[in-house]
Design a protein around this motif. Sequence first.
Motif, PDB file in Angstrom:
ATOM      1  N   GLY A 125       0.792  -1.218   0.000  1.00 11.50           N
ATOM      2  CA  GLY A 125       0.000   0.000   0.000  1.00 11.50           C
ATOM      3  C   GLY A 125       0.820   1.261   0.000  1.00 11.50           C
ATOM      4  O   GLY A 125       0.284   2.365   0.153  1.00 11.50           O
ATOM      5  N   LEU A 126       2.139   1.138  -0.184  1.00  9.35           N
ATOM      6  CA  LEU A 126       3.024   2.294  -0.130  1.00  9.35           C
ATOM      7  C   LEU A 126       3.863   2.415  -1.394  1.00  9.35           C
ATOM      8  O   LEU A 126       3.914   3.473  -2.023  1.00  9.35           O
ATOM      9  CB  LEU A 126       3.942   2.188   1.094  1.00  9.35           C
ATOM     10  CG  LEU A 126       4.939   3.321   1.316  1.00  9.35           C
ATOM     11  CD1 LEU A 126       4.181   4.616   1.601  1.00  9.35           C
ATOM     12  CD2 LEU A 126       5.880   2.986   2.471  1.00  9.35           C
ATOM     13  N   VAL A 127       4.515   1.333  -1.796  1.00  6.16           N
ATOM     14  CA  VAL A 127       5.436   1.364  -2.933  1.00  6.16           C
ATOM     15  C   VAL A 127       4.783   0.855  -4.215  1.00  6.16           C
ATOM     16  O   VAL A 127       4.874   1.485  -5.268  1.00  6.16           O
ATOM     17  CB  VAL A 127       6.705   0.551  -2.621  1.00  6.16           C
ATOM     18  CG1 VAL A 127       7.589   0.408  -3.863  1.00  6.16           C
ATOM     19  CG2 VAL A 127       7.490   1.225  -1.502  1.00  6.16           C
ATOM     20  N   ALA A 128       4.132  -0.303  -4.142  1.00 10.61           N
ATOM     21  CA  ALA A 128       3.443  -0.861  -5.307  1.00 10.61           C
ATOM     22  C   ALA A 128       2.232  -1.632  -4.808  1.00 10.61           C
ATOM     23  O   ALA A 128       2.363  -2.483  -3.939  1.00 10.61           O
ATOM     24  CB  ALA A 128       4.385  -1.769  -6.104  1.00 10.61           C
ATOM     25  N   TYR A 129       1.058  -1.327  -5.354  1.00 15.35           N
ATOM     26  CA  TYR A 129      -0.158  -1.968  -4.855  1.00 15.35           C
ATOM     27  C   TYR A 129      -1.299  -1.816  -5.864  1.00 15.35           C
ATOM     28  O   TYR A 129      -1.348  -0.842  -6.628  1.00 15.35           O
ATOM     29  CB  TYR A 129      -0.586  -1.364  -3.513  1.00 15.35           C
ATOM     30  CG  TYR A 129      -0.705   0.148  -3.511  1.00 15.35           C
ATOM     31  CD1 TYR A 129      -1.945   0.766  -3.643  1.00 15.35           C
ATOM     32  CD2 TYR A 129       0.425   0.953  -3.364  1.00 15.35           C
ATOM     33  CE1 TYR A 129      -2.058   2.145  -3.636  1.00 15.35           C
ATOM     34  CE2 TYR A 129       0.324   2.336  -3.367  1.00 15.35           C
ATOM     35  CZ  TYR A 129      -0.916   2.936  -3.500  1.00 15.35           C
ATOM     36  OH  TYR A 129      -1.012   4.298  -3.508  1.00 15.35           O
ATOM     37  N   PRO A 171      -8.238  -2.764 -13.732  1.00 13.98           N
ATOM     38  CA  PRO A 171      -7.607  -2.670 -12.410  1.00 13.98           C
ATOM     39  C   PRO A 171      -6.482  -1.640 -12.453  1.00 13.98           C
ATOM     40  O   PRO A 171      -5.821  -1.483 -13.491  1.00 13.98           O
ATOM     41  CB  PRO A 171      -7.042  -4.085 -12.187  1.00 13.98           C
ATOM     42  CG  PRO A 171      -7.756  -4.962 -13.163  1.00 13.98           C
ATOM     43  CD  PRO A 171      -8.083  -4.100 -14.338  1.00 13.98           C
ATOM     44  N   VAL A 172      -6.272  -0.942 -11.350  1.00 18.90           N
ATOM     45  CA  VAL A 172      -5.250   0.110 -11.309  1.00 18.90           C
ATOM     46  C   VAL A 172      -4.132  -0.293 -10.352  1.00 18.90           C
ATOM     47  O   VAL A 172      -4.383  -0.665  -9.207  1.00 18.90           O
ATOM     48  CB  VAL A 172      -5.844   1.464 -10.873  1.00 18.90           C
ATOM     49  CG1 VAL A 172      -4.769   2.547 -10.916  1.00 18.90           C
ATOM     50  CG2 VAL A 172      -7.013   1.842 -11.777  1.00 18.90           C
ATOM     51  N   CYS A 173      -2.902  -0.192 -10.855  1.00 21.88           N
ATOM     52  CA  CYS A 173      -1.711  -0.479 -10.039  1.00 21.88           C
ATOM     53  C   CYS A 173      -0.962   0.826  -9.801  1.00 21.88           C
ATOM     54  O   CYS A 173      -0.637   1.549 -10.748  1.00 21.88           O
ATOM     55  CB  CYS A 173      -0.805  -1.477 -10.762  1.00 21.88           C
ATOM     56  SG  CYS A 173       0.700  -1.880  -9.838  1.00 21.88           S
ATOM     57  N   TYR A 174      -0.735   1.149  -8.523  1.00 16.22           N
ATOM     58  CA  TYR A 174      -0.002   2.365  -8.163  1.00 16.22           C
ATOM     59  C   TYR A 174       1.442   2.016  -7.797  1.00 16.22           C
ATOM     60  O   TYR A 174       1.704   0.998  -7.155  1.00 16.22           O
ATOM     61  CB  TYR A 174      -0.680   3.066  -6.984  1.00 16.22           C
ATOM     62  CG  TYR A 174      -2.018   3.659  -7.332  1.00 16.22           C
ATOM     63  CD1 TYR A 174      -2.139   4.977  -7.759  1.00 16.22           C
ATOM     64  CD2 TYR A 174      -3.180   2.886  -7.239  1.00 16.22           C
ATOM     65  CE1 TYR A 174      -3.383   5.516  -8.092  1.00 16.22           C
ATOM     66  CE2 TYR A 174      -4.416   3.421  -7.571  1.00 16.22           C
ATOM     67  CZ  TYR A 174      -4.512   4.734  -7.994  1.00 16.22           C
ATOM     68  OH  TYR A 174      -5.733   5.260  -8.331  1.00 16.22           O
ATOM     69  N   ASN A 175       2.358   2.887  -8.228  1.00 15.02           N
ATOM     70  CA  ASN A 175       3.780   2.712  -7.936  1.00 15.02           C
ATOM     71  C   ASN A 175       4.342   4.026  -7.410  1.00 15.02           C
ATOM     72  O   ASN A 175       4.114   5.079  -8.016  1.00 15.02           O
ATOM     73  CB  ASN A 175       4.559   2.332  -9.205  1.00 15.02           C
ATOM     74  CG  ASN A 175       3.958   1.138  -9.920  1.00 15.02           C
ATOM     75  OD1 ASN A 175       4.267   0.011  -9.615  1.00 15.02           O
ATOM     76  ND2 ASN A 175       3.075   1.399 -10.887  1.00 15.02           N
ATOM     77  N   ALA A 176       5.041   3.983  -6.300  1.00 16.61           N
ATOM     78  CA  ALA A 176       5.649   5.187  -5.732  1.00 16.61           C
ATOM     79  C   ALA A 176       6.948   4.788  -5.039  1.00 16.61           C
ATOM     80  O   ALA A 176       6.943   3.929  -4.162  1.00 16.61           O
ATOM     81  CB  ALA A 176       4.697   5.844  -4.735  1.00 16.61           C
ATOM     82  N   TYR A 177       8.038   5.413  -5.440  1.00 18.73           N
ATOM     83  CA  TYR A 177       9.347   5.011  -4.922  1.00 18.73           C
ATOM     84  C   TYR A 177      10.023   6.094  -4.085  1.00 18.73           C
ATOM     85  O   TYR A 177      11.200   5.998  -3.773  1.00 18.73           O
ATOM     86  CB  TYR A 177      10.252   4.601  -6.086  1.00 18.73           C
ATOM     87  CG  TYR A 177       9.708   3.421  -6.865  1.00 18.73           C
ATOM     88  CD1 TYR A 177       9.789   2.138  -6.335  1.00 18.73           C
ATOM     89  CD2 TYR A 177       9.102   3.578  -8.097  1.00 18.73           C
ATOM     90  CE1 TYR A 177       9.283   1.037  -7.027  1.00 18.73           C
ATOM     91  CE2 TYR A 177       8.587   2.488  -8.799  1.00 18.73           C
ATOM     92  CZ  TYR A 177       8.680   1.231  -8.255  1.00 18.73           C
ATOM     93  OH  TYR A 177       8.170   0.146  -8.943  1.00 18.73           O
ATOM     94  N   GLY A 178       9.255   7.131  -3.716  1.00 20.04           N
ATOM     95  CA  GLY A 178       9.830   8.221  -2.929  1.00 20.04           C
ATOM     96  C   GLY A 178      10.345   7.791  -1.573  1.00 20.04           C
ATOM     97  O   GLY A 178      11.238   8.426  -1.005  1.00 20.04           O
TER      98      GLY A 178
END
Length: 386
Positions: free
Chosen positions: A107-111, A121-128
């Motif tokens: 739920g933070l980096v990839a979910y 379906p939507v996949c979120y990616n965040a690497y901050g």
Amino acid sequence: METTKIRTPSFKEDTYFLTTLKLSERKSLQELKEKLKETPNGSDTMWDVELLSGDEKADVILLKFLRARDFRVQDSLQMLLKCLAWRKEFKADCILDEDLGFKQLEGLVAYMSGFDKEGHPVCYNAYGVFKDKEMYDKIFGDDEKLKKFLRWRVQVLERGIKLLHFKPGGINSIIQVTDLKDMPKRELRVTSNHILSLFQDNYPEMVARKIFINVPWYFSMLYSVFSPFLTQRTKSKFLVCKEGNVTETLYKYIRPEEVPVQYGGLSRPGDLESGPSKPASEFTIKGGEKVNIQIEGLEAGATITWDLVVGGWELEYSAEYVPNSEGGYTVAIEKPRKMAVTEEAIHNSYTTKEAGKMVFSVDNSSSRKRKVAAYRYLVRRANTPN
């Protein structure tokens, strides 16, 4: 400030109806099946679908490999065989059952979270999060850690693929939203290239659109690094939004109740576990405008629960209850206050003491910038059980 535009041909998603294929493309599909029969892999399955079963699901998968190689049969066959070999070596078919120890990244980096307006379906990616050196070393400190992370990243993607139909006219691909805010580009260059290469080689035509948000000024340089690893068709799926314009961009493709709260939506972690999200109403607040939302017909003893969000806030919000009776006192439930850019959706409730109406005020009169917003509410009468 608008980021550098990456100009690519617009992407057109395949419907996978055989009747829409050109004659040459149908011939390529048949030829691919015949060539696959001649290999030891003729009885193999992919995503629980027998590739030579002859049913429409198998055709959808084979067409993905053909489309990724412009219907060049031999190239498509080689890509397919390499993918089958990789899946066996990587043990991709049993990856969903593994606990890879990345709970802190869930739920933070990839979910996976929700669906777009068309049902993808939507996949979120965040690497901050990896700008923190201690976190970076913990996850990517050596080759073994990197391999484990890549395995977890594949696991997230496989969860999304489980939601696909593999059916002509159905939902056969996902949406990817990549948040570039605070991403340590230099440190993650190797990891990014690994992920891009792995996904492009083994998951053809699995992404319908890739949306980049919170794009920094150096995106054009970052793009030049991984651009050589991408096909023209992959590049055509890219959408780069303006800096500071995340919510408005996401609302074009994803309903607000499906957008995570950190991006100006109403979806909180765990919401979807209890069933589909309650639909929200979208509205726009022009610069210099004040909007009042009135919910009338509330009875005495009723409980109203509401969610309200404005993309990029920076305006004043308040909520009050106005009784119907003459001389009744208006109740200030939430006093006027300036909402910061970083604040998430409002979530509150109020139990009425007498009949009346609820009024939410969103005041954008001190700004010239237009804002997108959304709200939803639920009313329980006094005699309604919880």
